[in-house]
Design a protein around this motif. Structure first.
Motif, PDB file in Angstrom:
ATOM      1  N   SER A  21      11.555  35.056  38.752  1.00  0.00           N
ATOM      2  CA  SER A  21      11.633  33.922  39.479  1.00  0.00           C
ATOM      3  C   SER A  21      12.880  33.088  39.216  1.00  0.00           C
ATOM      4  O   SER A  21      13.599  32.448  39.996  1.00  0.00           O
ATOM      5  CB  SER A  21      10.333  33.169  39.467  1.00  0.00           C
ATOM      6  OG  SER A  21      10.376  31.892  40.262  1.00  0.00           O
ATOM      7  N   HIS A  22      13.045  32.858  37.755  1.00  0.00           N
ATOM      8  CA  HIS A  22      14.079  31.871  37.235  1.00  0.00           C
ATOM      9  C   HIS A  22      15.437  32.759  37.615  1.00  0.00           C
ATOM     10  O   HIS A  22      16.373  32.091  38.114  1.00  0.00           O
ATOM     11  CB  HIS A  22      14.039  31.909  35.836  1.00  0.00           C
ATOM     12  CG  HIS A  22      15.161  31.219  35.366  1.00  0.00           C
ATOM     13  ND1 HIS A  22      15.554  29.875  35.731  1.00  0.00           N
ATOM     14  CD2 HIS A  22      16.053  31.555  34.373  1.00  0.00           C
ATOM     15  CE1 HIS A  22      16.505  29.485  35.017  1.00  0.00           C
ATOM     16  NE2 HIS A  22      16.907  30.323  34.160  1.00  0.00           N
ATOM     17  N   MET A  23      15.499  34.214  37.515  1.00  0.00           N
ATOM     18  CA  MET A  23      16.545  34.987  37.798  1.00  0.00           C
ATOM     19  C   MET A  23      16.908  34.641  39.381  1.00  0.00           C
ATOM     20  O   MET A  23      18.141  34.671  39.993  1.00  0.00           O
ATOM     21  CB  MET A  23      16.458  36.235  37.613  1.00  0.00           C
ATOM     22  CG  MET A  23      16.378  36.636  36.184  1.00  0.00           C
ATOM     23  SD  MET A  23      16.039  38.336  35.633  1.00  0.00           S
ATOM     24  CE  MET A  23      17.718  39.074  36.232  1.00  0.00           C
ATOM     25  N   ARG A  24      15.878  34.822  40.232  1.00  0.00           N
ATOM     26  CA  ARG A  24      16.156  34.587  41.594  1.00  0.00           C
ATOM     27  C   ARG A  24      16.727  33.014  42.004  1.00  0.00           C
ATOM     28  O   ARG A  24      17.561  32.904  42.791  1.00  0.00           O
ATOM     29  CB  ARG A  24      14.807  34.707  42.382  1.00  0.00           C
ATOM     30  CG  ARG A  24      14.905  34.679  43.988  1.00  0.00           C
ATOM     31  CD  ARG A  24      13.551  34.476  44.381  1.00  0.00           C
ATOM     32  NE  ARG A  24      13.823  34.888  46.053  1.00  0.00           N
ATOM     33  CZ  ARG A  24      14.504  34.063  46.886  1.00  0.00           C
ATOM     34  NH1 ARG A  24      14.762  32.861  46.439  1.00  0.00           N
ATOM     35  NH2 ARG A  24      14.478  34.514  48.293  1.00  0.00           N
ATOM     36  N   LYS A  25      16.309  32.224  41.221  1.00  0.00           N
ATOM     37  CA  LYS A  25      16.748  30.950  41.460  1.00  0.00           C
ATOM     38  C   LYS A  25      18.161  30.685  41.163  1.00  0.00           C
ATOM     39  O   LYS A  25      19.110  30.118  41.744  1.00  0.00           O
ATOM     40  CB  LYS A  25      15.910  29.613  40.638  1.00  0.00           C
ATOM     41  CG  LYS A  25      16.253  28.402  40.551  1.00  0.00           C
ATOM     42  CD  LYS A  25      15.291  27.389  40.067  1.00  0.00           C
ATOM     43  CE  LYS A  25      15.656  25.935  40.046  1.00  0.00           C
ATOM     44  NZ  LYS A  25      16.956  25.524  39.578  1.00  0.00           N
ATOM     45  N   LEU A  26      18.608  31.351  40.080  1.00  0.00           N
ATOM     46  CA  LEU A  26      19.985  31.241  39.456  1.00  0.00           C
ATOM     47  C   LEU A  26      20.926  32.088  40.592  1.00  0.00           C
ATOM     48  O   LEU A  26      22.061  31.658  40.907  1.00  0.00           O
ATOM     49  CB  LEU A  26      20.280  32.062  38.001  1.00  0.00           C
ATOM     50  CG  LEU A  26      19.698  31.381  37.201  1.00  0.00           C
ATOM     51  CD1 LEU A  26      19.502  32.239  35.859  1.00  0.00           C
ATOM     52  CD2 LEU A  26      20.161  30.044  36.763  1.00  0.00           C
ATOM     53  N   ILE A  27      20.453  33.192  41.088  1.00  0.00           N
ATOM     54  CA  ILE A  27      21.213  33.945  42.203  1.00  0.00           C
ATOM     55  C   ILE A  27      21.307  32.950  43.491  1.00  0.00           C
ATOM     56  O   ILE A  27      22.396  32.908  43.912  1.00  0.00           O
ATOM     57  CB  ILE A  27      20.669  35.225  42.409  1.00  0.00           C
ATOM     58  CG1 ILE A  27      20.796  36.074  41.249  1.00  0.00           C
ATOM     59  CG2 ILE A  27      21.435  35.872  43.653  1.00  0.00           C
ATOM     60  CD1 ILE A  27      19.836  37.466  41.163  1.00  0.00           C
TER      61      ILE A  27
ATOM     62  N   ALA B  35      26.824  31.237  35.606  1.00  0.00           N
ATOM     63  CA  ALA B  35      27.071  30.903  34.003  1.00  0.00           C
ATOM     64  C   ALA B  35      25.546  30.994  33.635  1.00  0.00           C
ATOM     65  O   ALA B  35      25.319  31.528  32.356  1.00  0.00           O
ATOM     66  CB  ALA B  35      27.698  29.530  34.013  1.00  0.00           C
ATOM     67  N   GLY B  36      24.577  30.409  34.309  1.00  0.00           N
ATOM     68  CA  GLY B  36      23.422  30.610  33.972  1.00  0.00           C
ATOM     69  C   GLY B  36      22.831  32.104  33.904  1.00  0.00           C
ATOM     70  O   GLY B  36      22.106  32.481  33.106  1.00  0.00           O
ATOM     71  N   LEU B  37      23.396  32.686  35.006  1.00  0.00           N
ATOM     72  CA  LEU B  37      22.861  34.343  35.046  1.00  0.00           C
ATOM     73  C   LEU B  37      23.397  34.958  33.889  1.00  0.00           C
ATOM     74  O   LEU B  37      22.681  35.720  33.152  1.00  0.00           O
ATOM     75  CB  LEU B  37      23.201  34.866  36.475  1.00  0.00           C
ATOM     76  CG  LEU B  37      22.575  36.002  36.899  1.00  0.00           C
ATOM     77  CD1 LEU B  37      21.114  35.818  37.106  1.00  0.00           C
ATOM     78  CD2 LEU B  37      23.379  36.331  38.337  1.00  0.00           C
ATOM     79  N   GLU B  38      24.713  34.863  33.587  1.00  0.00           N
ATOM     80  CA  GLU B  38      25.224  35.363  32.699  1.00  0.00           C
ATOM     81  C   GLU B  38      24.811  35.359  31.119  1.00  0.00           C
ATOM     82  O   GLU B  38      24.660  36.068  30.243  1.00  0.00           O
ATOM     83  CB  GLU B  38      27.001  34.974  32.352  1.00  0.00           C
ATOM     84  CG  GLU B  38      27.690  35.839  31.447  1.00  0.00           C
ATOM     85  CD  GLU B  38      29.082  35.828  31.400  1.00  0.00           C
ATOM     86  OE1 GLU B  38      29.996  36.483  30.592  1.00  0.00           O
ATOM     87  OE2 GLU B  38      29.611  34.830  32.273  1.00  0.00           O
ATOM     88  N   LYS B  39      24.405  33.895  30.829  1.00  0.00           N
ATOM     89  CA  LYS B  39      24.051  33.580  29.748  1.00  0.00           C
ATOM     90  C   LYS B  39      22.642  34.279  29.427  1.00  0.00           C
ATOM     91  O   LYS B  39      22.234  34.786  28.331  1.00  0.00           O
ATOM     92  CB  LYS B  39      23.546  31.788  29.547  1.00  0.00           C
ATOM     93  CG  LYS B  39      22.696  31.444  28.409  1.00  0.00           C
ATOM     94  CD  LYS B  39      22.412  30.051  28.562  1.00  0.00           C
ATOM     95  CE  LYS B  39      21.886  29.487  27.096  1.00  0.00           C
ATOM     96  NZ  LYS B  39      21.697  28.116  27.502  1.00  0.00           N
ATOM     97  N   LEU B  40      21.635  34.241  30.650  1.00  0.00           N
ATOM     98  CA  LEU B  40      20.377  34.890  30.272  1.00  0.00           C
ATOM     99  C   LEU B  40      20.708  36.678  30.139  1.00  0.00           C
ATOM    100  O   LEU B  40      19.987  36.978  29.194  1.00  0.00           O
ATOM    101  CB  LEU B  40      19.699  35.058  31.814  1.00  0.00           C
ATOM    102  CG  LEU B  40      18.218  35.571  31.883  1.00  0.00           C
ATOM    103  CD1 LEU B  40      17.137  34.829  32.813  1.00  0.00           C
ATOM    104  CD2 LEU B  40      18.211  36.834  31.969  1.00  0.00           C
ATOM    105  N   PHE B  41      21.653  37.117  30.848  1.00  0.00           N
ATOM    106  CA  PHE B  41      22.184  38.616  30.647  1.00  0.00           C
ATOM    107  C   PHE B  41      22.591  38.790  29.414  1.00  0.00           C
ATOM    108  O   PHE B  41      22.122  39.929  28.673  1.00  0.00           O
ATOM    109  CB  PHE B  41      22.893  38.885  31.779  1.00  0.00           C
ATOM    110  CG  PHE B  41      22.740  38.980  33.092  1.00  0.00           C
ATOM    111  CD1 PHE B  41      21.215  39.196  33.316  1.00  0.00           C
ATOM    112  CD2 PHE B  41      23.502  39.380  34.090  1.00  0.00           C
ATOM    113  CE1 PHE B  41      20.669  39.214  34.823  1.00  0.00           C
ATOM    114  CE2 PHE B  41      22.960  39.503  35.570  1.00  0.00           C
ATOM    115  CZ  PHE B  41      21.672  39.503  35.582  1.00  0.00           C
ATOM    116  N   ASN B  42      23.212  37.882  28.817  1.00  0.00           N
ATOM    117  CA  ASN B  42      23.954  38.074  27.377  1.00  0.00           C
ATOM    118  C   ASN B  42      22.810  38.129  26.233  1.00  0.00           C
ATOM    119  O   ASN B  42      22.717  38.887  25.331  1.00  0.00           O
ATOM    120  CB  ASN B  42      24.871  36.957  27.338  1.00  0.00           C
ATOM    121  CG  ASN B  42      26.130  37.209  27.720  1.00  0.00           C
ATOM    122  OD1 ASN B  42      26.665  38.345  27.872  1.00  0.00           O
ATOM    123  ND2 ASN B  42      26.926  36.213  28.133  1.00  0.00           N
TER     124      ASN B  42
END
Length: 293
Positions: free
Chosen positions: A262-268, A274-281
């Motif tokens: 759900s958080h990833m969906r919100k970021l997209i 930046a938020g998505l890349e931080k999570l992916f990293n």
């Protein structure tokens, strides 16, 4: 208390359920030379015939007869069937006979054992070999399936140290690296690192198959999709029982996963690169670290 010397021979071993795990165990025990004979018990005549042809088992018997003859009984069927197996075994269980299992859940199996076996529950040492594959059935069996792989023991308070050591030696004899943890720890850990991944793999496969353009999507899949969904080819019956048998822990892990998604969906949706890349990293680093373990 069992009378077998764990360093030499386990006598007659009965394997109940001669699919991938059960048939591989039979092959491994015979290759290690630590048994006199291996009896096979199962529901599928073709599967039992295959196990016989492969040399994974020496004879086919029913469960009651196996209980009478065996020094060690190994339950390798889906976990929801284990209560019925204990009920069949209990009247024939000799003091010398030990029981272990290969179930992926432990709390439900232990409860069934204690309720059905009563005082004889001390003869059951729960185990979970962390080995397997997407394919199932005796035809997929391998003598080296357990070599270098973990087997988790979840000893009962009722088990004697000698009997626990015996079953530890039994699994070590086929190449397993044995670790002991509590059943509560086991079910919490494997809900996260085994049960949830299988659930998600089935879910992705179902999502694609149920879409209107499923044929087009499936005709264009690459290695990533195949890697992610490989375990969706596993036994549906087995994984149904695992999800229901460990449902409290599985639901907890699934709820946490859904929060992340759900958080990833919100970021997209918010175009938050930046938020998505931080999570992916963070996830990528943790996955790379796994390769060093």
């Amino acid at each position: 208390m069992a009378i077998i010397n764990p360093s030499s021979n386990y006598g007659t071993v009965a394997i109940v359920g001669v699919g991938l795990i059960g048939a591989s165990l039979g092959l491994a025990l015979k290759k290690a030379g630590v048994v006199n004979q291996v009896l096979g018990v199962g529901r599928s005549a073709p599967n039992l015939d295959q196990a016989l042809k492969m040399g994974a088992i020496d004879a086919v018997v029913d469960l009651a007869e196996a209980a009478k003859q065996s020094d060690v009984i190994v339950l390798c069927m889906p976990v929801a069937q284990m209560r019925a197996a204990f009920e069949t075994i209990e009247p024939h269980l000799e003091p010398r006979t030990m029981i272990t299992d290969a179930g992926s859940t432990k709390g439900d199996v232990i409860l069934a054992a204690k309720e059905v076996l009563g005082k004889k529950a001390c003869q059951f040492v729960p185990a979970h070999p962390i080995a397997g594959g997407a394919q199932h059935g005796a035809s997929a069996a391998k003598a080296d399936l357990f070599a270098g792989k973990q087997t988790i023991l979840c000893p009962l308070q009722e088990n004697s140290p000698q009997d626990t050591d015996l079953i530890e030696g039994f699994w070590q004899s086929v190449g397993s690296v044995v670790k002991r943890i509590s059943c509560v720890q086991h079910d919490a850990i494997y809900a996260a690192v085994s049960h949830l991944p299988h659930l998600l793999s089935y879910a992705l496969m179902a999502s694609v198959v149920n879409s209107e353009d499923a044929d087009q999507k499936l005709s264009h899949v690459g290695a990533g999709f195949k890697d992610f969904t490989r375990i969706a080819a596993s036994s549906p019956e087995m994984w149904r029982d695992i999800c229901l048998g460990n449902r409290t822990a599985v639901l907890k892990e699934l709820d946490q996963y859904l929060l992340i998604v759900s958080h990833m969906r919100k970021l997209i949706a918010e175009n938050d690169g930046a938020g998505l890349e931080k999570l992916f990293n963070k996830a990528s680093k943790a996955r790379q670290d796994l390769d060093g373990l």
